[in-house]
Design a protein around this motif. Structure first.
Motif, PDB file in Angstrom:
ATOM      1  N   ARG A  76       0.810  -1.222   0.000  1.00 35.30           N
ATOM      2  CA  ARG A  76       0.000   0.000   0.000  1.00 35.30           C
ATOM      3  C   ARG A  76       0.845   1.275   0.000  1.00 35.30           C
ATOM      4  O   ARG A  76       0.303   2.368   0.029  1.00 35.30           O
ATOM      5  CB  ARG A  76      -0.936  -0.006   1.214  1.00 35.30           C
ATOM      6  CG  ARG A  76      -1.962  -1.125   1.195  1.00 35.30           C
ATOM      7  CD  ARG A  76      -2.675  -1.276   2.535  1.00 35.30           C
ATOM      8  NE  ARG A  76      -3.347  -0.049   2.935  1.00 35.30           N
ATOM      9  CZ  ARG A  76      -3.875   0.141   4.150  1.00 35.30           C
ATOM     10  NH1 ARG A  76      -3.815  -0.832   5.053  1.00 35.30           N
ATOM     11  NH2 ARG A  76      -4.465   1.282   4.448  1.00 35.30           N
ATOM     12  N   SER A  77       2.166   1.132  -0.049  1.00 33.45           N
ATOM     13  CA  SER A  77       3.088   2.275  -0.047  1.00 33.45           C
ATOM     14  C   SER A  77       2.838   3.208   1.133  1.00 33.45           C
ATOM     15  O   SER A  77       2.704   4.430   0.969  1.00 33.45           O
ATOM     16  CB  SER A  77       2.974   3.069  -1.363  1.00 33.45           C
ATOM     17  OG  SER A  77       3.538   2.365  -2.424  1.00 33.45           O
ATOM     18  N   LEU A  78       2.791   2.647   2.327  1.00 36.07           N
ATOM     19  CA  LEU A  78       2.565   3.453   3.523  1.00 36.07           C
ATOM     20  C   LEU A  78       3.898   3.981   4.038  1.00 36.07           C
ATOM     21  O   LEU A  78       4.723   3.234   4.569  1.00 36.07           O
ATOM     22  CB  LEU A  78       1.846   2.624   4.588  1.00 36.07           C
ATOM     23  CG  LEU A  78       0.442   2.146   4.172  1.00 36.07           C
ATOM     24  CD1 LEU A  78      -0.188   1.304   5.267  1.00 36.07           C
ATOM     25  CD2 LEU A  78      -0.456   3.330   3.832  1.00 36.07           C
ATOM     26  N   ASN A  79       4.111   5.265   3.893  1.00 36.80           N
ATOM     27  CA  ASN A  79       5.412   5.869   4.151  1.00 36.80           C
ATOM     28  C   ASN A  79       5.843   5.787   5.606  1.00 36.80           C
ATOM     29  O   ASN A  79       7.023   5.590   5.909  1.00 36.80           O
ATOM     30  CB  ASN A  79       5.395   7.333   3.714  1.00 36.80           C
ATOM     31  CG  ASN A  79       5.295   7.487   2.213  1.00 36.80           C
ATOM     32  OD1 ASN A  79       5.658   6.591   1.462  1.00 36.80           O
ATOM     33  ND2 ASN A  79       4.786   8.624   1.777  1.00 36.80           N
ATOM     34  N   LEU A  80       4.914   5.982   6.531  1.00 40.27           N
ATOM     35  CA  LEU A  80       5.293   6.011   7.940  1.00 40.27           C
ATOM     36  C   LEU A  80       5.861   4.665   8.381  1.00 40.27           C
ATOM     37  O   LEU A  80       6.842   4.607   9.122  1.00 40.27           O
ATOM     38  CB  LEU A  80       4.093   6.400   8.805  1.00 40.27           C
ATOM     39  CG  LEU A  80       3.561   7.822   8.587  1.00 40.27           C
ATOM     40  CD1 LEU A  80       2.394   8.099   9.524  1.00 40.27           C
ATOM     41  CD2 LEU A  80       4.664   8.847   8.810  1.00 40.27           C
ATOM     42  N   ALA A  81       5.248   3.572   7.938  1.00 37.76           N
ATOM     43  CA  ALA A  81       5.764   2.249   8.280  1.00 37.76           C
ATOM     44  C   ALA A  81       7.156   2.048   7.697  1.00 37.76           C
ATOM     45  O   ALA A  81       8.048   1.497   8.346  1.00 37.76           O
ATOM     46  CB  ALA A  81       4.810   1.169   7.774  1.00 37.76           C
ATOM     47  N   THR A  82       7.343   2.498   6.467  1.00 35.17           N
ATOM     48  CA  THR A  82       8.646   2.367   5.811  1.00 35.17           C
ATOM     49  C   THR A  82       9.727   3.103   6.585  1.00 35.17           C
ATOM     50  O   THR A  82      10.824   2.579   6.816  1.00 35.17           O
ATOM     51  CB  THR A  82       8.573   2.913   4.373  1.00 35.17           C
ATOM     52  OG1 THR A  82       7.579   2.191   3.647  1.00 35.17           O
ATOM     53  CG2 THR A  82       9.910   2.796   3.668  1.00 35.17           C
ATOM     54  N   VAL A  83       9.435   4.327   6.990  1.00 35.68           N
ATOM     55  CA  VAL A  83      10.414   5.122   7.731  1.00 35.68           C
ATOM     56  C   VAL A  83      10.724   4.483   9.077  1.00 35.68           C
ATOM     57  O   VAL A  83      11.889   4.393   9.496  1.00 35.68           O
ATOM     58  CB  VAL A  83       9.915   6.567   7.914  1.00 35.68           C
ATOM     59  CG1 VAL A  83      10.814   7.334   8.878  1.00 35.68           C
ATOM     60  CG2 VAL A  83       9.857   7.280   6.572  1.00 35.68           C
ATOM     61  N   ASN A  84       9.688   4.011   9.780  1.00 35.86           N
ATOM     62  CA  ASN A  84       9.915   3.389  11.089  1.00 35.86           C
ATOM     63  C   ASN A  84      10.811   2.155  10.974  1.00 35.86           C
ATOM     64  O   ASN A  84      11.734   1.960  11.779  1.00 35.86           O
ATOM     65  CB  ASN A  84       8.577   3.022  11.729  1.00 35.86           C
ATOM     66  CG  ASN A  84       7.843   4.236  12.274  1.00 35.86           C
ATOM     67  OD1 ASN A  84       8.465   5.210  12.664  1.00 35.86           O
ATOM     68  ND2 ASN A  84       6.525   4.172  12.286  1.00 35.86           N
ATOM     69  N   VAL A  85      10.548   1.316   9.981  1.00 33.31           N
ATOM     70  CA  VAL A  85      11.379   0.118   9.786  1.00 33.31           C
ATOM     71  C   VAL A  85      12.804   0.525   9.425  1.00 33.31           C
ATOM     72  O   VAL A  85      13.777  -0.021   9.958  1.00 33.31           O
ATOM     73  CB  VAL A  85      10.785  -0.790   8.692  1.00 33.31           C
ATOM     74  CG1 VAL A  85      11.771  -1.895   8.319  1.00 33.31           C
ATOM     75  CG2 VAL A  85       9.479  -1.402   9.170  1.00 33.31           C
TER      76      VAL A  85
END
Length: 212
Positions: A27-36
């Protein structure tokens, strides 16, 4: 610049809370990407990009995790070639060999292969990138590609809709599409509404093999 605070957000401006990594990627969720990415560490992310074939300078800013790195389509293709081949990098070449009038080789540029990433990890990423095309931001490929052709890929959209990207692969082809303007003005296109259409049209027209 100027001490401004960088505050990433999702494209839909919503906060979705904890969710599986594969869903965040689809879903291209940016916040999850940054957190990981911050948990993994920027240095390790940069090391992985280097292994996949990025040679230019990479600064360790958190915005790197959302693609704030100027790469050409050729450089992105090199990274995806390493992923598509199961984690083995082979430098891209425009010329494979030079032949004389009798079709005898005058010069060859031999194929070199190096391990770029753990094949087991790349296998899991393959499945995630297939999910992107089947249930995620690239689901629109279903109406563009022949029935039964399974591919893997990822959309990309920069701030203010300036750049539209789609990078992906089938079992035997890797391709990257980019849409942007020479003056860096907004295109008004997301990765799904711009580059994905070009990529899908290309893959529909060439002879290629399904991932399954």
């Amino acid at each position: 610049p100027g001490g401004q605070r960088w505050q990433p957000r999702n494209y839909d401006r919503e906060v979705h809370g904890p969710l599986p990594l594969h869903e965040a990627l689809a879903r291209s969720l940016n916040l999850a990407t940054v957190n990981v990415g911050m948990d993994v560490g920027l240095r390790r992310v940069i090391q992985t990009l280097r292994s996949l074939g990025v040679e230019r300078e990479i600064r360790d800013y958190p915005s790197l995790l959302l693609g704030a790195l100027s790469l050409s389509p050729l450089e992105v293709t090199q990274m995806y070639q390493s992923l598509a081949s199961g984690g083995f990098r082979s430098p891209l070449r425009a010329i494979r060999e030079v032949l004389d009038s009798g079709q005898q080789p005058l010069q060859r540029y031999p194929l070199t292969v190096e391990r770029a990433a753990d094949p087991a990890v790349v296998f899991l990423l393959h499945r995630n990138l297939v999910e992107v095309t089947e249930n995620g931001t690239a689901v629109g490929l279903k109406r563009l590609l022949p029935s039964g052709l399974q591919v893997a890929g990822k959309t990309g959209t920069t701030n203010d809709l300036r750049d539209s990207w789609f990078a992906g692969f089938s079992a035997d082809r890797v391709a990257v599409a980019w849409v942007g303007r020479d003056d860096n003005a907004p295109t008004g296109l997301t990765g799904a509404s711009g580059a994905l259409l070009l990529w899908g049209d290309l893959m529909r027209r060439i002879d290629t093999m399904s991932l399954q």
